[in-house]
Design a protein around this motif. Structure first.
Motif, PDB file in Angstrom:
ATOM      1  N   LEU A 194       0.719  -1.000   0.047  1.00 23.55           N
ATOM      2  CA  LEU A 194       0.021   0.108   0.051  1.00 23.55           C
ATOM      3  C   LEU A 194       0.607   1.258  -0.142  1.00 23.55           C
ATOM      4  N   ALA A 195       2.109   1.277   0.671  1.00 21.10           N
ATOM      5  CA  ALA A 195       2.888   2.516   1.112  1.00 21.10           C
ATOM      6  C   ALA A 195       3.720   2.384  -0.428  1.00 21.10           C
ATOM      7  N   SER A 251       0.758   3.699  -3.060  1.00 15.91           N
ATOM      8  CA  SER A 251       0.092   5.226  -3.287  1.00 15.91           C
ATOM      9  C   SER A 251       1.314   5.422  -3.430  1.00 15.91           C
ATOM     10  N   ILE A 252       2.618   5.641  -3.530  1.00 17.34           N
ATOM     11  CA  ILE A 252       3.447   6.879  -3.982  1.00 17.34           C
ATOM     12  C   ILE A 252       3.277   6.787  -5.112  1.00 17.34           C
ATOM     13  N   THR A 258       1.135   9.854  -5.913  1.00 20.98           N
ATOM     14  CA  THR A 258       1.398  11.189  -5.823  1.00 20.98           C
ATOM     15  C   THR A 258       2.677  12.102  -7.260  1.00 20.98           C
ATOM     16  N   ILE A 259       3.173  10.554  -7.791  1.00 16.81           N
ATOM     17  CA  ILE A 259       4.405  11.476  -8.711  1.00 16.81           C
ATOM     18  C   ILE A 259       3.587  11.688  -9.878  1.00 16.81           C
ATOM     19  N   GLN A 293      -7.161  17.029 -10.903  1.00 20.70           N
ATOM     20  CA  GLN A 293      -6.160  18.199 -11.513  1.00 20.70           C
ATOM     21  C   GLN A 293      -5.904  18.978 -12.748  1.00 20.70           C
ATOM     22  N   GLU A 309      -2.649  19.634 -14.009  1.00 22.34           N
ATOM     23  CA  GLU A 309      -1.587  18.954 -13.810  1.00 22.34           C
ATOM     24  C   GLU A 309      -1.563  17.746 -14.521  1.00 22.34           C
ATOM     25  N   TYR A 360      -6.301   5.819  -7.134  1.00 22.75           N
ATOM     26  CA  TYR A 360      -6.732   5.780  -5.447  1.00 22.75           C
ATOM     27  C   TYR A 360      -8.316   5.293  -5.274  1.00 22.75           C
ATOM     28  N   PHE A 384      -6.605  -1.532  -6.555  1.00 24.82           N
ATOM     29  CA  PHE A 384      -6.130  -0.413  -4.920  1.00 24.82           C
ATOM     30  C   PHE A 384      -7.275  -0.891  -4.271  1.00 24.82           C
ATOM     31  N   TYR A 426     -19.922  24.912   2.079  1.00 18.52           N
ATOM     32  CA  TYR A 426     -18.416  25.265   1.880  1.00 18.52           C
ATOM     33  C   TYR A 426     -18.005  26.254   1.533  1.00 18.52           C
ATOM     34  N   GLN A 448     -18.954  24.464  -2.556  1.00 15.74           N
ATOM     35  CA  GLN A 448     -18.893  23.508  -2.534  1.00 15.74           C
ATOM     36  C   GLN A 448     -20.375  22.861  -2.231  1.00 15.74           C
ATOM     37  N   ASN A 491     -21.950  19.500  -0.223  1.00 13.58           N
ATOM     38  CA  ASN A 491     -21.187  17.805  -0.295  1.00 13.58           C
ATOM     39  C   ASN A 491     -22.661  17.303   0.640  1.00 13.58           C
TER      40      ASN A 491
END
Ligand code: HEM
Lengths: 473, 280
Positions: free
Chosen positions: A30-31, A34-35, A38-39, A45, A47, A72, A77, A273, A396, A398
């Motif tokens: 999982l660790a 998950s990386i 983030t890359i 987004q 990007e 995710y 996952f 919100y 926002q 929700n």
């Protein structure tokens, strides 16, 4: 948790999922996975699109196939998380009976095994007869421990006290809380929604846009933004955003509240919100009208879109038909004027706030259309001085029915940590035995963890009991 | 601003403390150790004073808020927590050798805050999203977690150094390091405290995110890295249950865990997201 009982169960799937090794492997997987997310910029987004454009078509296909742009929420996952949950459930079921056995186990008070190999400071001699001493010991221990078992065997007196036996379940609490949080997350993702809406000051809405769907969602009530304000620090950074909202059900106002950042409003299970704001043109414009007669006559006025006004020289009526904050995306603020003369046709033309700059920027021919001629209706020239602008507030919106489970799980997890990390199940034995001209006192104990803490407690108890008994003499 | 002046002296104080701890280890003289502890305690006192002054000063500027709101302030606070936690451990274990491995972290954080040209030491007003009491608890719990993991990192380095120690090698430095069993036990305690604090940090952060942005979890890079760190330390805790996983594996995982902490703290400022101090 207690030792596994899986030796009796030969089912290999069961054994696989009850192993703590699997837990470690899953946590590390999982660790590492998950990386990736983030890359690689993830989907909502901006990007993310740019990143995808930079990939070769083959890579793009591969990345989309395994859902790397929204990993995710991908099936694989979630499967890893599901495996961890299964691991957790099976491991707990597997070990629970043994824990229960240890929890229920009541050792006799008259055991001598715990007293083998005692450190020197945990045995000492007291003068006086055994029975008196034993009674004093009993009094002393009662002040410090609850639930004491007493036993008299031969010329020996035994005392046993237990504490923290419930701490054996702390680990189950932690593990249960993990499951509760995962369930809360699942409920939120299946039964909740995530949307947004912009409301112009003075207007009201009854539906919002959802992030993952194109059809708007009806709220079942209306929300009006009465006012939006933003104020700033001296350095220009924003200090506070505030939307004054009114909520209507079946056309009747039922609630009025101020919405601030960090202070959401909940209405009928839906939470609002403060998330952004902006400006849009309102429906009023400031005009300057010049009448080229014998004398130049110039008046300034404010005109609301759609209303008719008489011309200053009473030649007819005029109206502002349209207002645009930036016509065609490049011509700046503009208003469409329509004039009805007493006799004759309608005359229509656009007027611009930045007419001078437009004249410099565009070739002459382009600006010669009669639609752009602000003097098309003689003897007048119209000038646009400014648009009234209005704020809109970006909300926002929700709904997350799983969130209370997540908070409950979090609360239990922290409680469970305190129990597992800082408490232990300890048993303390005190033995008073007959000796020459007095009694020997021995103190022993066992603990399911934290041996250092147990040692400290036993040493403490020895010193204090010794002091207590010798002072009485 | 007087607080930044005090803080730059504290930076040198922590460097001095590190050198003194090092001298104690190399020369085997306890006097240096005592001086090092004294200097660390004085440094911590001065740093606490500076943080309070900064807090007061922000109120005098009319933009009062707790001093945990930008990278400068967070680095100062990180250094403060790690020194505090270290001194507690030193006092409880009556052993100063850990100082050589931990004080550099406190010093480097201070030095980075004070001397990096990209980090503004000015007191800045809070933007609306940061005005939350949850932010204060979030920052405090996260930084105690980071400090505990920093100490666990130091202990893991000591573990590896102790591995090369033996009877024949008559090295004072290595001799002074406590036994492997003690290091491993202490490491476990630090990981447990760090894990508890990190969990609290993640939870308070979620509550804050929920009130500010309407979701308790958004897979923003900083959130995700804190979760990655959490997974790693959960693995560390569980590896103690598996027989055959000796202290070495746990030490390796603790070192990896601390790198994850550093990425969570700094690396993420270079990835897009809501948490990057530069953009919010
Ligand atoms: C992310 C999920 C998990 C978390 C946060 C978690 C947390 C913990 C914590 C805090 C402890 C106490 C550690 C200690 O006392 O040193 C523990 C112990 C333990 N966990 Fe987990 N755990 C998780 C998943 C699992 C899973 C999937 C298993 C399945 C095998 C598992 C099996 C165990 C066992 C056997 C213990 C030992 C308890 C004992 O006897 O002291 N854990 N866990």
């Amino acid at each position: 948790m207690a030792k596994s009982t899986s030796k009796t169960k030969s089912n290999s799937v069961w054994r696989f999922f009850s192993s703590v090794k699997l837990t470690i492997v899953l946590l590390i997987i999982l660790a590492i996975t998950s990386i990736l997310g983030t890359i690689i910029p993830q989907m909502p987004q901006r990007e993310s699109v740019e990143f995808a454009r930079g990939l070769s078509p083959g890579m793009f296909k591969l990345f989309s196939f395994i859902n790397l742009f929204d990993m995710y929420h991908s099936l694989w996952f979630r499967l890893i998380i599901g495996c961890l949950a299964l691991n957790l459930i099976i491991c707990s079921i597997d070990r629970f009976p043994a824990t229960l056995k240890q929890f229920r186990f009541r050792p006799g008070a008259d055991r001598n095994k715990p007293f083998q190999d005692l450190p020197l400071n945990q045995t000492f001699f007291v003068e006086g007869n055994v029975e008196d001493t034993a009674n004093q010991v009993a009094r002393f221990i009662k002040g410090r421990y609850k639930k004491i078992k007493r036993k008299h065997a031969g010329d020996r007196y035994y005392f046993l006290s237990e504490k923290g036996k419930y701490s054996r379940f702390g680990v189950y609490l932690v593990h249960l809380s993990v499951l509760i949080i995962v369930i809360g997350g699942l409920i939120g993702s299946f039964f909740g929604f995530d949307g947004y809406i912009n409301i112009v000051e003075g207007e009201q809405i009854d539906a919002i846009k959802l992030r993952k769907q194109t059809t708007p969602l009806k709220l079942g009530f209306e929300v009006r933004c009465d006012k939006f304000t933003v104020d700033f620090y001296e350095n220009g950074a924003p200090r506070e955003y505030r939307s004054e909202l009114s909520f209507f059900v079946n056309g009747k106002e039922v609630e009025k509240e101020n919405l601030l950042v960090n202070h959401p409003i909940k209405f009928r299970g839906i939470t609002f919100y403060q998330s952004s704001y902006g400006k849009t043109p309102g429906n009023k414009v400031r005009l300057k009208i010049v009448r080229h007669a014998n004398e130049h006559e110039s008046i300034g006025m404010e005109a609301e879109q759609g209303n008719s006004f008489p011309l200053p020289g009473k030649e007819g009526q005029f109206q502002v038909l349209k207002v645009d904050a930036n016509l065609r995306g490049m011509m700046g603020p503009a208003a469409l004027i329509s004039i009805h003369a007493e006799q004759g046709d309608e005359t229509r033309f656009w007027i611009f706030q930045n007419w001078e700059t437009l004249q410099n920027r565009f070739p002459k021919q382009m600006l010669q259309s009669p639609m752009l001629n602000s003097s098309a209706f003689k003897p007048y020239t119209f000038y646009l001085e400014g648009l009234e602008s209005k704020f809109y507030t970006g909300l926002q919106v929700n709904r997350d029915p799983g969130v209370s489970l997540v908070w409950i799980g979090s609360f239990l997890m922290i409680g469970g940590f305190f129990v597992t990390f800082f408490m232990s199940h300890r048993r303390i034995w005190v033995r008073v035995s007959n000796a020459k001209r007095g009694s020997t006192i021995s103190i022993a104990g066992t603990s399911n963890k934290d041996p250092v803490g147990l040692e400290r407690e036993l040493a403490h108890l020895s010193i204090n009991l010794n002091g207590y008994l010798n002072k009485r003499k | 601003m007087i607080n930044t002046i005090i803080l730059s002296y504290v930076t040198f104080g922590y460097f001095g403390a590190f050198i003194l701890y090092l001298l104690m280890m190399v020369m085997g003289r306890a006097t240096f150790g005592r001086l090092a502890s004294l200097l660390s305690v004085v440094g911590l006192g001065a740093q606490s004073l500076a943080i309070i002054l900064r807090w007061v000063e922000s109120y005098q500027l009319g933009i009062g808020h707790a001093p945990f709101s930008n990278l400068y302030e967070s680095l100062i606070f990180f250094s403060w927590t790690i020194t505090l936690l270290y001194l507690i451990v030193e006092w409880r274990t009556k052993n100063r050798t850990l100082g050589v491995f931990v004080m550099p972290l406190a010093f480097l954080a201070m030095a980075y805050a004070s001397f990096s040209p990209n980090i503004a030491s000015r007191i800045q007003p809070l933007i609306p999203a940061l005005k939350s009491n949850w932010l204060i608890t979030h920052v405090i719990t996260c930084f105690f977690a980071y400090a505990a993991f920093g100490i666990s990192f130091g202990l893991s380095l000591m573990y590896f150094l102790k591995l090369v120690d033996n009877e024949k090698r008559n090295n004072t430095f290595l001799k002074l390091i406590p036994r492997k069993g003690i290091l491993d036990d202490l490491n476990y305690q630090m990981v447990a405290i760090g894990f508890l604090m990190l969990t609290l940090g993640i939870i308070t952060g979620s509550v804050w995110a929920y009130s500010a942005w309407g979701r308790y979890w958004g897979w923003d890079p900083k959130e995700t890295w804190s979760l990655i760190t959490w997974f790693i330390y959960a693995a560390v805790l569980h590896s103690r249950m598996v027989r055959g996983w000796t202290g070495k594996k746990i030490a390796i995982m603790s070192i990896i865990g601390f790198f994850c902490v550093l990425i969570t703290y700094f690396g993420v400022n270079y990835l897009a997201g809501l948490h990057s101090y530069a953009t919010t």
